[in-house]
Structures are given as C-alpha cells and as structure tokens.
Write a protein that holds these residues in place. Structure first.
Motif, short mmCIF file in Angstrom:
data_model
loop_
_atom_site.label_atom_id
_atom_site.label_comp_id
_atom_site.label_asym_id
_atom_site.label_seq_id
_atom_site.Cartn_x
_atom_site.Cartn_y
_atom_site.Cartn_z
N HIS A 192 58.96 2.60 64.47
CA HIS A 192 58.92 1.06 65.09
C HIS A 192 58.42 -0.05 64.04
O HIS A 192 58.48 -1.14 64.33
N ASP A 193 58.25 0.35 62.85
CA ASP A 193 57.76 -0.70 61.76
C ASP A 193 58.00 -0.09 60.57
O ASP A 193 58.32 0.93 60.22
N ALA B 178 57.99 4.02 59.58
CA ALA B 178 59.21 4.49 58.81
C ALA B 178 58.85 4.92 57.34
O ALA B 178 59.54 6.05 57.12
N ASN B 179 57.98 4.28 56.69
CA ASN B 179 57.86 4.83 55.31
C ASN B 179 56.97 6.10 55.36
O ASN B 179 57.27 6.89 54.61
N VAL C 229 65.94 11.87 55.81
CA VAL C 229 66.50 10.69 56.47
C VAL C 229 65.89 10.53 57.66
O VAL C 229 65.70 11.60 58.53
N ILE C 230 65.63 9.45 57.97
CA ILE C 230 64.70 8.94 59.35
C ILE C 230 65.83 8.40 60.24
O ILE C 230 66.82 7.55 59.61
N VAL C 231 65.73 8.66 61.65
CA VAL C 231 66.61 8.03 62.43
C VAL C 231 65.81 7.09 63.35
O VAL C 231 64.90 7.39 63.93
N VAL D 213 64.33 -0.09 57.47
CA VAL D 213 65.36 0.47 56.53
C VAL D 213 64.38 0.28 55.36
O VAL D 213 64.62 1.04 54.36
N LYS D 214 63.77 -1.02 55.15
CA LYS D 214 62.85 -0.83 53.85
C LYS D 214 61.95 0.07 53.65
O LYS D 214 61.83 0.44 52.69
N GLY D 215 61.34 0.42 54.91
CA GLY D 215 60.13 1.57 54.63
C GLY D 215 60.78 2.66 54.34
O GLY D 215 60.23 3.44 53.61
N ALA D 216 62.02 3.02 54.86
CA ALA D 216 62.73 4.32 54.38
C ALA D 216 62.95 4.23 52.72
O ALA D 216 62.67 5.18 52.22
N LYS D 217 63.52 3.06 52.64
CA LYS D 217 64.04 2.97 51.26
C LYS D 217 63.01 2.98 50.21
O LYS D 217 63.14 3.73 49.19
#
Ligand SMILES: CC(C)=CCC/C(C)=C/CC/C(C)=C/CC/C(C)=C/COP(=O)(O)OP(=O)(O)O
Ligand SMILES: O=P(O)(O)OC[C@@H](O)CO
Ligand SMILES: [Mg+2]
Length: 234
Positions: free
Chosen positions: A193-194, A198-199, A207-209, A226-230
């Motif tokens: 949710h944020d 995500a991070n 991969v996170i969905v 997206v930022k958290g994942a990247k």
C-alpha cells in the motif's frame, strides 16, 4: 531461456470488476511505471469486463497479460502479450490444480507460445481466492518452501506466486519461498500500500504485485510502490 518477467520488479493487477478512482484513466494506469499489467480477479469477472480493460489499455506500451480465474473469461485479443494461468498448489481439491485447465484445453485451440502458468500458494484464508479454491492456508514457512520447491523442481513452474490478496503477508514465509527457488521467479502479492511495504516485500521476492491499491487509492499511490520495488533492486 529468458522470460519477460525476468526483468520485472512490479506488476499492477487490474480487477475488471472494480472501477478506477474518479478522474483517473487507463492512460494514467499505464503510466505508473509498472513493468506489466495483469488483468484478473476472483469474483464477478466476465469476458466482457475483461475486454473493456484490455481495449482501454491496448494503445499504451506496458505489457498486458490476462490472468483468468476460470476458462469462461479468457478472451482472444492481439493486444495481449500473453496469458498467465494460475494453478493453486494448496487448493482443497484437484479442480483448481488441473481440473479447470483440463476443461479449458479441450474447448479452445490455444496459443501455447503466449500461455504460461503461475504456481500459486494461497495464504490469506479470508481472501475470495482462498475461499473459492478451499485452499489450505495453515502452512508454516517450511511448508511454503516445500511447495515452492515442488512447483519448480517437480512441475517445472517458472513463476511461483505467494498470494496474500487483501493483507500484507508474513515476510518469513515469503523469504522461505524465495530461498527455496533456484531459477523460478517469485511473485508476491497482497496488501502492498505504500513505498515501505513495497520496498520490504520486494527485498524478499523477485516481483511484487499490487492490486486493490489502484482501485482504492489511485495511480499516485501505485507510483510510490513502483519506486519502493525499484529501490529494492535485485
Ligand atoms: C484454466 C483457467 C483458464 C483458469 C483457472 C485458473 C485457476 C486455477 C484459478 C483459481 C485461482 C484464481 C481464482 C485466480 C485468479 C487471480 C486472483 C488470485 C485474483 C485475486 O483475487 P482476489 O483478490 O482474491 O479476489 P477479488 O478481488 O475478486 O475479491
Ligand atoms: O489486492 P492486493 O492485496 O494488492 O493483492 C494483489 C494480488 O496478489 C491479488 O491477486
Ligand atoms: Mg482482489
């Protein structure tokens, strides 16, 4: 062999049965920076609702994949990069493991080059997907790791999907699945949710969905994930 998802960090799952936030468009959705869009949901999805989303997203650059919850909602569209077909390894009976699949392949002339599978391990007992498939969600981290290994080593699955739809999962169980895999790609979904959530999950998976956040909070919130994942890197 290389697969498109080898390079993904973030997938946005659009539920065709849910609306976008007021004022947001599919152009906004496609410009969140996500690596791919998966279209699917468990409840009240129809081929017509699927078609509406695929058509609306077709003109943008993001890869589009359909994730059908039953054979009746699969649509034939050149706009789709492919089909990600779930199989629920911890389902309560064989229908959601191979039964629905058997019914599907006998009715359709499938495009096998665009058809891929996802080995789901469903872990939130409250989620519709858990209830529909009567999944055994009472699993330890060791159980989850063992299912992941069976999926990869014995059933040749290229994607293993730890599914906590609707709630943020147990990082120990996600990490156990990740450690158990050598080659398969681990997808994690549920409750992201944020940036922080995500991070954190991106550090324990490949991969996170992100799903409901799009419909509940909108594209700006998705962009943070997206930022958290990247930022978690690989
Ligand atoms: C053989 C074919 C074509 C289909 C069968 C595919 C299978 C086994 C489906 C069972 C698992 C399932 C329903 C997957 C759909 C993807 C999914 C988990 C979506 C998220 O659903 P939820 O978030 O639980 O549902 P809602 O948001 O609709 O409540
Ligand atoms: O809707 P959320 O909780 O983000 O879950 C994402 C996805 O794993 C659902 O299949
Ligand atoms: Mg959902």
């Amino acid at each position: 062999m290389t697969n498109p998802w080898d390079d993904w960090d973030h997938v946005l799952k659009v539920d065709p049965d849910k609306d976008l936030r007021a004022g947001e468009t599919f152009e906004d959705v496609c410009r969140t920076g996500t690596d791919a869009i998966e279209i699917g949901g468990t409840l009240d999805v129809t081929a017509e609702k699927m078609t509406r989303v695929v058509d609306a997203a077709a003109e943008y650059d993001v890869p589009l994949y359909q994730e059908p919850s039953n054979p009746g909602v699969v649509i034939d569209s050149p706009a789709l990069d492919g089909y990600l077909i779930p199989t629920v390894f911890n389902a309560g009976g064989p229908f959601w493991i191979t039964g629905a699949h058997k019914e599907w392949v006998r009715i359709d002339d499938l495009d096998w080059t665009r058809t891929h599978t996802e080995a789901y391990i469903v872990l939130n007992p409250e989620a519709s997907v858990a209830q529909l498939t009567e999944a055994d969600c009472d699993l330890s981290a060791d159980d989850v790791a063992a299912y992941a290994k069976v999926a990869e080593r014995m059933f040749g699955q290229e994607i293993v999907y730890v599914e906590y739809s609707g709630t943020f999962g147990d990082t120990e169980k996600v990490a156990a699945a990740h450690d158990a895999l050598d080659d398969a790609t681990l997808f994690y979904g549920g409750g992201i949710h944020d940036y922080e959530s995500a991070n954190e999950m991106a550090a324990h998976s490949d991969v996170i969905v992100v799903g409901d956040l799009l419909h509940d909070e909108g594209v700006d919130a998705v962009r943070e994930t997206v930022k958290g994942a990247k930022d978690a890197g690989d």
